[in-house]
Design a protein around this motif. Structure first.
Motif, PDB file in Angstrom:
ATOM      1  N   ALA A  24       8.813 -16.811  -7.869  1.00 38.02           N
ATOM      2  CA  ALA A  24       9.991 -16.442  -8.494  1.00 38.02           C
ATOM      3  C   ALA A  24      10.617 -15.892  -8.521  1.00 38.02           C
ATOM      4  N   HIS A  25      11.516 -14.477  -8.794  1.00 38.64           N
ATOM      5  CA  HIS A  25      11.214 -13.965  -9.517  1.00 38.64           C
ATOM      6  C   HIS A  25      13.013 -12.913  -9.269  1.00 38.64           C
ATOM      7  N   ILE A  26      13.161 -11.794 -10.156  1.00 38.55           N
ATOM      8  CA  ILE A  26      14.108 -11.256  -9.855  1.00 38.55           C
ATOM      9  C   ILE A  26      13.886  -9.283  -9.451  1.00 38.55           C
ATOM     10  N   HIS A  27      14.804  -8.818  -9.444  1.00 35.36           N
ATOM     11  CA  HIS A  27      14.503  -7.652  -8.219  1.00 35.36           C
ATOM     12  C   HIS A  27      15.112  -6.750  -9.441  1.00 35.36           C
ATOM     13  N   PHE A  28      14.595  -5.204  -9.435  1.00 39.68           N
ATOM     14  CA  PHE A  28      15.496  -4.149 -10.170  1.00 39.68           C
ATOM     15  C   PHE A  28      15.419  -2.946  -9.344  1.00 39.68           C
ATOM     16  N   MET A  29      16.107  -2.199  -9.677  1.00 41.07           N
ATOM     17  CA  MET A  29      16.039  -0.959  -9.021  1.00 41.07           C
ATOM     18  C   MET A  29      16.422  -0.206 -10.324  1.00 41.07           C
ATOM     19  N   VAL A  30      15.938   0.527 -10.973  1.00 42.77           N
ATOM     20  CA  VAL A  30      16.736   1.383 -11.818  1.00 42.77           C
ATOM     21  C   VAL A  30      16.444   2.753 -11.840  1.00 42.77           C
ATOM     22  N   THR A  31      17.483   3.621 -11.916  1.00 38.51           N
ATOM     23  CA  THR A  31      17.950   5.158 -11.638  1.00 38.51           C
ATOM     24  C   THR A  31      18.528   5.683 -12.342  1.00 38.51           C
ATOM     25  N   HIS A  32      18.113   6.809 -12.705  1.00 44.74           N
ATOM     26  CA  HIS A  32      18.444   7.728 -14.551  1.00 44.74           C
ATOM     27  C   HIS A  32      18.458   9.243 -13.891  1.00 44.74           C
ATOM     28  N   PRO A  33      18.951  10.537 -13.974  1.00 45.52           N
ATOM     29  CA  PRO A  33      19.190  11.259 -13.454  1.00 45.52           C
ATOM     30  C   PRO A  33      17.829  12.486 -14.428  1.00 45.52           C
TER      31      PRO A  33
ATOM     32  N   TYR B 294      14.371  11.015 -13.595  1.00 46.42           N
ATOM     33  CA  TYR B 294      12.948  10.462 -13.278  1.00 46.42           C
ATOM     34  C   TYR B 294      13.144   9.605 -12.557  1.00 46.42           C
ATOM     35  N   GLU B 295      12.176   9.499 -11.805  1.00 48.91           N
ATOM     36  CA  GLU B 295      12.014   8.375 -10.641  1.00 48.91           C
ATOM     37  C   GLU B 295      12.717   6.844 -10.601  1.00 48.91           C
ATOM     38  N   THR B 296      13.255   6.722  -9.642  1.00 47.64           N
ATOM     39  CA  THR B 296      13.770   5.993  -9.141  1.00 47.64           C
ATOM     40  C   THR B 296      12.622   4.558  -9.254  1.00 47.64           C
ATOM     41  N   LEU B 297      12.477   3.482 -10.330  1.00 52.35           N
ATOM     42  CA  LEU B 297      11.626   2.326 -10.191  1.00 52.35           C
ATOM     43  C   LEU B 297      12.163   0.970  -9.438  1.00 52.35           C
ATOM     44  N   ILE B 298      11.696   0.629  -8.312  1.00 52.38           N
ATOM     45  CA  ILE B 298      11.625  -0.196  -7.802  1.00 52.38           C
ATOM     46  C   ILE B 298      10.771  -1.834  -7.665  1.00 52.38           C
ATOM     47  N   THR B 299      11.299  -2.563  -8.517  1.00 52.19           N
ATOM     48  CA  THR B 299       9.870  -3.420  -8.915  1.00 52.19           C
ATOM     49  C   THR B 299      11.100  -5.082  -9.024  1.00 52.19           C
TER      50      THR B 299
ATOM     51  N   MET C 233       0.695  -1.482  -0.287  1.00 57.66           N
ATOM     52  CA  MET C 233      -0.039  -0.132  -0.325  1.00 57.66           C
ATOM     53  C   MET C 233       1.149   1.521  -0.123  1.00 57.66           C
ATOM     54  N   THR C 234       2.027   1.324   0.491  1.00 55.99           N
ATOM     55  CA  THR C 234       2.373   2.349   0.875  1.00 55.99           C
ATOM     56  C   THR C 234       3.621   2.560  -0.617  1.00 55.99           C
ATOM     57  N   VAL C 235       3.903   1.254  -1.577  1.00 58.36           N
ATOM     58  CA  VAL C 235       4.285   2.152  -2.894  1.00 58.36           C
ATOM     59  C   VAL C 235       3.048   2.297  -3.408  1.00 58.36           C
ATOM     60  N   ALA C 236       1.996   1.835  -3.062  1.00 59.00           N
ATOM     61  CA  ALA C 236       0.966   2.505  -4.510  1.00 59.00           C
ATOM     62  C   ALA C 236       0.668   3.923  -4.080  1.00 59.00           C
ATOM     63  N   VAL C 237       0.885   3.975  -2.882  1.00 57.56           N
ATOM     64  CA  VAL C 237       0.644   5.203  -2.170  1.00 57.56           C
ATOM     65  C   VAL C 237       1.778   6.298  -3.429  1.00 57.56           C
ATOM     66  N   ASN C 238       2.586   5.937  -3.201  1.00 59.59           N
ATOM     67  CA  ASN C 238       3.897   6.534  -4.007  1.00 59.59           C
ATOM     68  C   ASN C 238       4.572   6.013  -5.230  1.00 59.59           C
ATOM     69  N   SER C 239       3.981   5.401  -5.353  1.00 55.65           N
ATOM     70  CA  SER C 239       4.421   5.146  -7.106  1.00 55.65           C
ATOM     71  C   SER C 239       2.690   5.227  -7.651  1.00 55.65           C
ATOM     72  N   PRO C 240       1.751   6.307  -7.996  1.00 55.64           N
ATOM     73  CA  PRO C 240       0.408   6.918  -8.629  1.00 55.64           C
ATOM     74  C   PRO C 240       0.841   5.457 -10.016  1.00 55.64           C
TER      75      PRO C 240
ATOM     76  N   THR D 286       6.528   1.660 -16.023  1.00 54.25           N
ATOM     77  CA  THR D 286       6.881   0.193 -15.573  1.00 54.25           C
ATOM     78  C   THR D 286       6.504   0.140 -13.962  1.00 54.25           C
ATOM     79  N   GLU D 287       5.158  -0.963 -13.539  1.00 53.47           N
ATOM     80  CA  GLU D 287       5.002  -0.321 -12.479  1.00 53.47           C
ATOM     81  C   GLU D 287       6.190  -0.764 -11.174  1.00 53.47           C
ATOM     82  N   SER D 288       6.208  -0.615  -9.970  1.00 48.91           N
ATOM     83  CA  SER D 288       6.547  -0.876  -8.517  1.00 48.91           C
ATOM     84  C   SER D 288       6.305  -1.789  -7.959  1.00 48.91           C
ATOM     85  N   THR D 289       6.915  -2.253  -7.527  1.00 53.26           N
ATOM     86  CA  THR D 289       6.476  -3.681  -6.411  1.00 53.26           C
ATOM     87  C   THR D 289       7.808  -3.212  -4.949  1.00 53.26           C
ATOM     88  N   VAL D 290       7.510  -4.307  -4.218  1.00 52.65           N
ATOM     89  CA  VAL D 290       7.735  -4.396  -2.733  1.00 52.65           C
ATOM     90  C   VAL D 290       9.458  -4.558  -2.808  1.00 52.65           C
TER      91      VAL D 290
END
Length: 297
Positions: A222-231, A233-238, A92-99, A105-109
């Motif tokens: 099963a999953h693979i984590h990603f955190m993607v950043t670029h000046p 742009y919003e940081t993506l955690i997914t 829910m915190t992810v949802a509130v902070n990642s409209p 690309t969608e975010s997740t925990v």
């Protein structure tokens, strides 16, 4: 009958008065955000207690539960984050902070197994580091929501092996299955790892007891984590999730989103990407990423 009604009215007034008294105790705070958050928390907490008519024995059990969560928490395990996860509060915190933005690309925990300063690799390198599992090639691109490539985007990746364990869960083990790399001039990236596996969240503590009492599974697909950043742009955690995994509909932390389910295509032994020849079956997955701008484009 009138006596009963009067008693009920007095009881309701007493309960409402207590709530207002506690809310008022935060009114002098010099921090407006703290004042607002605590007022809302008190109102919701008191409303919950009134709604379920919480008993003293249940309150005692709740305090014992939280105390147990504190005792099991250490530098390697955070039971309160685990509790937040299984209650859906983390998502829910992810949802509130990642409209929701239809083109991003969608975010997740985030999860508990991220490590700062993971090794830097070049595109095409293998981060498996001796982990058990079928070799897996992951590739994709990083673009803006308008479709422009984002060269130099930093991509952090980490995942469990086919036994469902991360490198940091093995005592004394070297870092493996994690790295950071940068998108090339076309915004593309690729690397080798091992096919991830489903695994249970830690369930030998109070959160596990809660899941068992509720008849819920502790499994994550099963999953693979990603955190993607670029000046700019919003940081993506997914994550990306393995299509067809049996736990996709029962993720213990509610992190699965349909847009993040990706086919992991099986291949026979033989030639693979980047001129690599595999002497065993391998798999591949493609994940194209769209970052939302910090300011509207």
């Amino acid at each position: 009958m009138s006596t009963q009604i009067n008693d009920a009215v007095r009881q309701a007034a007493r309960e409402a008065g207590l709530t207002e008294e506690v809310v008022a105790s935060f009114a002098a705070s010099a921090a407006p955000r703290l004042r607002d958050v605590m007022a809302s928390l008190v109102r919701h907490l008191h409303a919950f207690i009134r709604d379920v008519r919480l008993t003293q024995a249940e309150w005692d059990a709740a305090i014992a539960f939280l105390t147990s969560a504190g005792h099991i928490t250490d530098e390697h395990r955070q039971e309160f984050i685990l509790l937040s996860d299984v209650l859906g509060a983390s998502m829910m915190t992810v949802a509130v902070n990642s409209p929701a933005r239809s083109s991003a690309t969608e975010s997740t925990v985030f999860g508990p197994f991220f490590v700062e300063d993971a090794p830097l690799i070049e595109n095409g390198d293998d981060i498996g580091g001796g982990m058990s599992g079928r070799p897996c090639h992951v590739s994709g691109s990083v673009r803006s929501t308008s479709g422009a490539p984002l060269p130099g985007a930093r991509i952090e990746v980490w995942a469990a092996d086919d036994d469902g364990f991360y490198d940091v869960q093995y005592e004394g083990a070297a870092l493996a299955g994690r790295a950071h790399l940068f998108a090339d001039d076309a915004g593309a990236f690729e690397y080798w790892t091992v096919q991830p596996a489903a695994y249970p969240i830690p369930h030998d503590g109070p959160v596990g007891d809660l899941l068992a009492a509720a008849g819920r599974s502790p499994m994550r697909p099963a999953h693979i984590h990603f955190m993607v950043t670029h000046p700019g742009y919003e940081t993506l955690i997914t994550h990306i999730f393995v299509e067809g995994d049996e736990w996709l509909a029962q993720d213990a932390v509610f992190g699965v989103k349909q847009s993040l389910i990706v086919p992991f295509v099986a291949h026979s032994a033989g030639p693979g990407p980047g001129g690599r020849t595999l002497d065993q079956p391998w798999s591949s997955a493609v994940f194209d990423i769209a970052l939302a701008p910090s300011e509207p484009e």
